[in-house]
Design a protein around this motif. Structure first.
Motif, PDB file in Angstrom:
ATOM      1  N   GLU A  54       0.845  -1.188   0.000  1.00 19.91           N
ATOM      2  CA  GLU A  54       0.000   0.000   0.000  1.00 19.91           C
ATOM      3  C   GLU A  54       0.882   1.241   0.000  1.00 19.91           C
ATOM      4  O   GLU A  54       1.844   1.332   0.762  1.00 19.91           O
ATOM      5  CB  GLU A  54      -0.897   0.014   1.238  1.00 19.91           C
ATOM      6  CG  GLU A  54      -1.841   1.182   1.291  1.00 19.91           C
ATOM      7  CD  GLU A  54      -2.725   1.171   2.535  1.00 19.91           C
ATOM      8  OE1 GLU A  54      -3.465   2.148   2.703  1.00 19.91           O
ATOM      9  OE2 GLU A  54      -2.661   0.219   3.314  1.00 19.91           O
ATOM     10  N   PHE A  55       0.565   2.194  -0.860  1.00 19.31           N
ATOM     11  CA  PHE A  55       1.280   3.458  -0.953  1.00 19.31           C
ATOM     12  C   PHE A  55       0.350   4.576  -0.507  1.00 19.31           C
ATOM     13  O   PHE A  55      -0.830   4.571  -0.848  1.00 19.31           O
ATOM     14  CB  PHE A  55       1.723   3.739  -2.397  1.00 19.31           C
ATOM     15  CG  PHE A  55       2.682   2.726  -2.934  1.00 19.31           C
ATOM     16  CD1 PHE A  55       4.042   2.880  -2.749  1.00 19.31           C
ATOM     17  CD2 PHE A  55       2.226   1.612  -3.620  1.00 19.31           C
ATOM     18  CE1 PHE A  55       4.935   1.951  -3.240  1.00 19.31           C
ATOM     19  CE2 PHE A  55       3.105   0.677  -4.131  1.00 19.31           C
ATOM     20  CZ  PHE A  55       4.466   0.845  -3.935  1.00 19.31           C
ATOM     21  N   ASN A  56       0.879   5.544   0.256  1.00 17.85           N
ATOM     22  CA  ASN A  56       0.075   6.691   0.664  1.00 17.85           C
ATOM     23  C   ASN A  56       0.992   7.811   1.132  1.00 17.85           C
ATOM     24  O   ASN A  56       2.189   7.613   1.304  1.00 17.85           O
ATOM     25  CB  ASN A  56      -0.934   6.302   1.746  1.00 17.85           C
ATOM     26  CG  ASN A  56      -2.251   7.040   1.593  1.00 17.85           C
ATOM     27  OD1 ASN A  56      -2.267   8.232   1.296  1.00 17.85           O
ATOM     28  ND2 ASN A  56      -3.350   6.340   1.795  1.00 17.85           N
ATOM     29  N   ILE A  57       0.418   8.982   1.393  1.00 20.51           N
ATOM     30  CA  ILE A  57       1.208  10.172   1.687  1.00 20.51           C
ATOM     31  C   ILE A  57       1.712  10.235   3.126  1.00 20.51           C
ATOM     32  O   ILE A  57       1.174   9.589   4.020  1.00 20.51           O
ATOM     33  CB  ILE A  57       0.406  11.454   1.392  1.00 20.51           C
ATOM     34  CG1 ILE A  57      -0.805  11.557   2.317  1.00 20.51           C
ATOM     35  CG2 ILE A  57      -0.009  11.519  -0.052  1.00 20.51           C
ATOM     36  CD1 ILE A  57      -1.447  12.924   2.322  1.00 20.51           C
ATOM     37  N   ILE A  58       2.747  11.040   3.305  1.00 21.77           N
ATOM     38  CA  ILE A  58       3.218  11.483   4.614  1.00 21.77           C
ATOM     39  C   ILE A  58       3.262  12.999   4.517  1.00 21.77           C
ATOM     40  O   ILE A  58       3.997  13.555   3.706  1.00 21.77           O
ATOM     41  CB  ILE A  58       4.606  10.912   4.951  1.00 21.77           C
ATOM     42  CG1 ILE A  58       4.541   9.394   5.063  1.00 21.77           C
ATOM     43  CG2 ILE A  58       5.136  11.536   6.246  1.00 21.77           C
ATOM     44  CD1 ILE A  58       5.888   8.730   5.258  1.00 21.77           C
ATOM     45  N   ASP A  59       2.462  13.676   5.324  1.00 21.82           N
ATOM     46  CA  ASP A  59       2.332  15.130   5.259  1.00 21.82           C
ATOM     47  C   ASP A  59       2.806  15.738   6.577  1.00 21.82           C
ATOM     48  O   ASP A  59       2.212  15.498   7.627  1.00 21.82           O
ATOM     49  CB  ASP A  59       0.880  15.497   4.984  1.00 21.82           C
ATOM     50  CG  ASP A  59       0.701  16.945   4.588  1.00 21.82           C
ATOM     51  OD1 ASP A  59       1.679  17.711   4.636  1.00 21.82           O
ATOM     52  OD2 ASP A  59      -0.430  17.308   4.224  1.00 21.82           O
ATOM     53  N   ILE A  60       3.885  16.523   6.515  1.00 22.63           N
ATOM     54  CA  ILE A  60       4.454  17.167   7.694  1.00 22.63           C
ATOM     55  C   ILE A  60       4.314  18.668   7.509  1.00 22.63           C
ATOM     56  O   ILE A  60       4.755  19.215   6.505  1.00 22.63           O
ATOM     57  CB  ILE A  60       5.938  16.779   7.871  1.00 22.63           C
ATOM     58  CG1 ILE A  60       6.071  15.256   7.965  1.00 22.63           C
ATOM     59  CG2 ILE A  60       6.528  17.452   9.109  1.00 22.63           C
ATOM     60  CD1 ILE A  60       7.492  14.759   7.913  1.00 22.63           C
ATOM     61  N   GLY A  61       3.696  19.342   8.470  1.00 21.23           N
ATOM     62  CA  GLY A  61       3.408  20.772   8.347  1.00 21.23           C
ATOM     63  C   GLY A  61       4.619  21.672   8.540  1.00 21.23           C
ATOM     64  O   GLY A  61       5.764  21.226   8.578  1.00 21.23           O
ATOM     65  N   ARG A  62       4.345  22.965   8.721  1.00 15.34           N
ATOM     66  CA  ARG A  62       5.398  23.967   8.929  1.00 15.34           C
ATOM     67  C   ARG A  62       5.931  23.903  10.350  1.00 15.34           C
ATOM     68  O   ARG A  62       5.196  23.604  11.288  1.00 15.34           O
ATOM     69  CB  ARG A  62       4.836  25.373   8.694  1.00 15.34           C
ATOM     70  CG  ARG A  62       4.485  25.673   7.263  1.00 15.34           C
ATOM     71  CD  ARG A  62       3.968  27.104   7.075  1.00 15.34           C
ATOM     72  NE  ARG A  62       2.706  27.333   7.793  1.00 15.34           N
ATOM     73  CZ  ARG A  62       2.586  28.094   8.874  1.00 15.34           C
ATOM     74  NH1 ARG A  62       3.615  28.722   9.377  1.00 15.34           N
ATOM     75  NH2 ARG A  62       1.412  28.229   9.450  1.00 15.34           N
ATOM     76  N   ASP A  63       7.229  24.209  10.498  1.00 22.33           N
ATOM     77  CA  ASP A  63       7.886  24.340  11.808  1.00 22.33           C
ATOM     78  C   ASP A  63       7.705  23.108  12.685  1.00 22.33           C
ATOM     79  O   ASP A  63       7.498  23.223  13.894  1.00 22.33           O
ATOM     80  CB  ASP A  63       7.381  25.594  12.541  1.00 22.33           C
ATOM     81  CG  ASP A  63       7.648  26.854  11.753  1.00 22.33           C
ATOM     82  OD1 ASP A  63       8.746  26.979  11.184  1.00 22.33           O
ATOM     83  OD2 ASP A  63       6.745  27.721  11.683  1.00 22.33           O
ATOM     84  N   CYS A  64       7.764  21.940  12.097  1.00 19.25           N
ATOM     85  CA  CYS A  64       7.648  20.682  12.838  1.00 19.25           C
ATOM     86  C   CYS A  64       9.027  20.140  13.180  1.00 19.25           C
ATOM     87  O   CYS A  64      10.034  20.519  12.582  1.00 19.25           O
ATOM     88  CB  CYS A  64       6.889  19.638  12.017  1.00 19.25           C
ATOM     89  SG  CYS A  64       5.146  20.013  11.819  1.00 19.25           S
ATOM     90  N   TYR A  65       9.058  19.231  14.136  1.00 22.29           N
ATOM     91  CA  TYR A  65      10.291  18.571  14.540  1.00 22.29           C
ATOM     92  C   TYR A  65      10.035  17.075  14.597  1.00 22.29           C
ATOM     93  O   TYR A  65       9.102  16.621  15.269  1.00 22.29           O
ATOM     94  CB  TYR A  65      10.740  19.082  15.914  1.00 22.29           C
ATOM     95  CG  TYR A  65      11.896  18.313  16.491  1.00 22.29           C
ATOM     96  CD1 TYR A  65      13.195  18.529  16.038  1.00 22.29           C
ATOM     97  CD2 TYR A  65      11.692  17.362  17.484  1.00 22.29           C
ATOM     98  CE1 TYR A  65      14.262  17.820  16.562  1.00 22.29           C
ATOM     99  CE2 TYR A  65      12.744  16.647  18.017  1.00 22.29           C
ATOM    100  CZ  TYR A  65      14.032  16.881  17.553  1.00 22.29           C
ATOM    101  OH  TYR A  65      15.090  16.167  18.077  1.00 22.29           O
ATOM    102  N   VAL A  66      10.847  16.317  13.880  1.00 19.56           N
ATOM    103  CA  VAL A  66      10.796  14.853  13.938  1.00 19.56           C
ATOM    104  C   VAL A  66      12.135  14.415  14.508  1.00 19.56           C
ATOM    105  O   VAL A  66      13.186  14.626  13.903  1.00 19.56           O
ATOM    106  CB  VAL A  66      10.569  14.240  12.536  1.00 19.56           C
ATOM    107  CG1 VAL A  66      10.600  12.725  12.604  1.00 19.56           C
ATOM    108  CG2 VAL A  66       9.247  14.722  11.955  1.00 19.56           C
ATOM    109  N   GLY A  67      12.113  13.812  15.690  1.00 17.22           N
ATOM    110  CA  GLY A  67      13.339  13.441  16.390  1.00 17.22           C
ATOM    111  C   GLY A  67      14.085  12.293  15.728  1.00 17.22           C
ATOM    112  O   GLY A  67      13.563  11.601  14.854  1.00 17.22           O
TER     113      GLY A  67
END
Length: 109
Positions: A54-67
């Motif tokens: 299955e393929f689908n999106i990953i949407d990360i907004g503005r000024d986010c932090y992913v550790g």
């Protein structure tokens, strides 16, 4: 890494830092302005279950932090200003917005 991701089809905003090479399905990745993706994080635009992919999106907004060493699964949304701390995971279909803990499962349009 930002330029490479853009060349591969990812939509990446200005002033972003991407410290990982563990990204796949670049055309399904959307990252807003000023976002930081930590070392060793995984942004996989696919999931394998039983006998299907299955393929689908990953949407990360503005000024986010992913550790560092975090995992974002398919069909996930991080709202503007959200933080996903080190060694955390957003499960498939999760929506994570600023000020809402834990992540709440909601449909992503």
């Amino acid at each position: 890494m930002v330029w490479y991701c853009r060349l591969m089809g990812a939509k990446i905003g200005k002033n972003c830092y991407i410290g990982t090479s563990r990204i796949s399905c670049y055309d399904l990745i959307h990252i807003g302005d000023g976002t930081s993706i930590g070392i060793g994080s995984q942004l996989l635009g696919y999931s394998v279950a039983s006998d299907c992919i299955e393929f689908n999106i990953i949407d990360i907004g503005r000024d986010c932090y992913v550790g560092a060493n975090s995992v974002l699964s398919i069909n996930t949304l991080m709202g503007d200003g959200a933080m996903l701390l080190e060694q955390s995971q957003l499960a498939p279909g999760s929506v994570y917005r600023l000020g809402k803990l834990p992540a709440v499962r909601q449909p992503v349009l």
